[in-house]
Design an enzyme around this catalytic site. Structure first.
Site, PDB file in Angstrom:
ATOM      1  N   HIS A  62       1.014  -0.865   0.159  1.00  0.00           N
ATOM      2  CA  HIS A  62       0.061  -0.305   0.138  1.00  0.00           C
ATOM      3  C   HIS A  62       1.167   1.017  -0.082  1.00  0.00           C
ATOM      4  O   HIS A  62       1.614   1.206   0.413  1.00  0.00           O
ATOM      5  CB  HIS A  62      -0.831  -0.069   1.354  1.00  0.00           C
ATOM      6  N   LYS A  72       6.580   6.387   6.261  1.00  0.00           N
ATOM      7  CA  LYS A  72       5.413   5.122   7.553  1.00  0.00           C
ATOM      8  C   LYS A  72       6.789   4.847   8.474  1.00  0.00           C
ATOM      9  O   LYS A  72       8.286   4.223   7.700  1.00  0.00           O
ATOM     10  CB  LYS A  72       4.803   4.297   6.554  1.00  0.00           C
ATOM     11  N   TYR A 132       2.597   2.126  13.189  1.00  0.00           N
ATOM     12  CA  TYR A 132       2.515   2.130  12.011  1.00  0.00           C
ATOM     13  C   TYR A 132       2.769   3.961  12.744  1.00  0.00           C
ATOM     14  O   TYR A 132       1.684   4.026  13.062  1.00  0.00           O
ATOM     15  CB  TYR A 132       1.721   1.745  11.041  1.00  0.00           C
ATOM     16  N   ASP A 168      -6.115  -7.041  -1.181  1.00  0.00           N
ATOM     17  CA  ASP A 168      -5.172  -6.936  -2.111  1.00  0.00           C
ATOM     18  C   ASP A 168      -5.019  -8.183  -3.096  1.00  0.00           C
ATOM     19  O   ASP A 168      -4.615  -8.303  -4.246  1.00  0.00           O
ATOM     20  CB  ASP A 168      -4.453  -7.672  -1.047  1.00  0.00           C
TER      21      ASP A 168
END
Length: 183
Positions: A62, A72, A132, A168
């Site tokens: 992603h 990230k 995250y 996904d």
């Protein structure tokens, strides 16, 4: 924090050593001062947590399109994962190359995924949990993805892929015309 470069420009590994004694352990998970050369003027605006139950499950790959592109910082809190960064940046020397790191509480590693790179992971130990830290808010209209088995990237996952979300599974493969993201 010990900062280690990866083959992907801007993707680094921050390693921390926990302090341990008879009571347990203490770890610094984030330090703005130690990471200032990497995150620059960006700031952490969102923190997310995921738990993945199935061994071999894959989440990702992603990213968010500009102007909502994000950096990230990913750390494993429980279990073990094989964490992957894919360079999707136009004109990058490592365009469409990937790098992976094993993350676990024991390794003390955090992978920093720069803007313009996709992120995904495979669970190497059931019931793994990730933390995250994001430099941009999640924007549904800006989300993008690359399929986990895209032949233009050629990721070699360490385990057979046992579980994927419907989303996904159905991401389109990169076309030959894909020239990269501009961030």
């Amino acid at each position: 924090m010990n900062i280690r470069n990866t083959p992907i420009a801007g993707a680094v590994v921050a390693e921390t050593q926990p302090f341990q004694d008879h009571r347990g352990a203490f770890s610094r998970l984030f330090c703005e001062r130690s990471l200032s050369d990497i995150i620059g003027e960006q700031r952490i605006v969102q923190i997310n947590h995921s738990r993945t139950t199935t061994l071999g499950a894959v989440r990702g790959l992603h990213f968010q399109y500009a102007p909502h592109a994000e950096m990230k910082l990913v750390r494993c809190l429980k279990g073990r994962v094989w964490d992957v960064v894919v360079d999707l940046r136009a004109h990058s020397k490592t365009f469409l190359q990937w790098h992976a790191e094993e993350l676990s509480p024991e390794t003390g590693r955090m992978l920093v995924i720069p803007q313009g790179c996709a992120h995904g992971f495979q669970v190497l130990e059931a019931e793994s949990e990730l933390l995250y830290l994001h430099t941009a808010f999640y924007e549904p209209g800006a989300e993008g993805a690359v399929r986990y088995d895209d032949p233009r990237i050629g990721i070699t996952w360490p385990l057979p892929v046992t579980d994927l979300s419907e989303r996904d599974k159905n991401h389109a493969l990169l076309s030959n015309e894909f020239a990269g993201l501009h961030v």
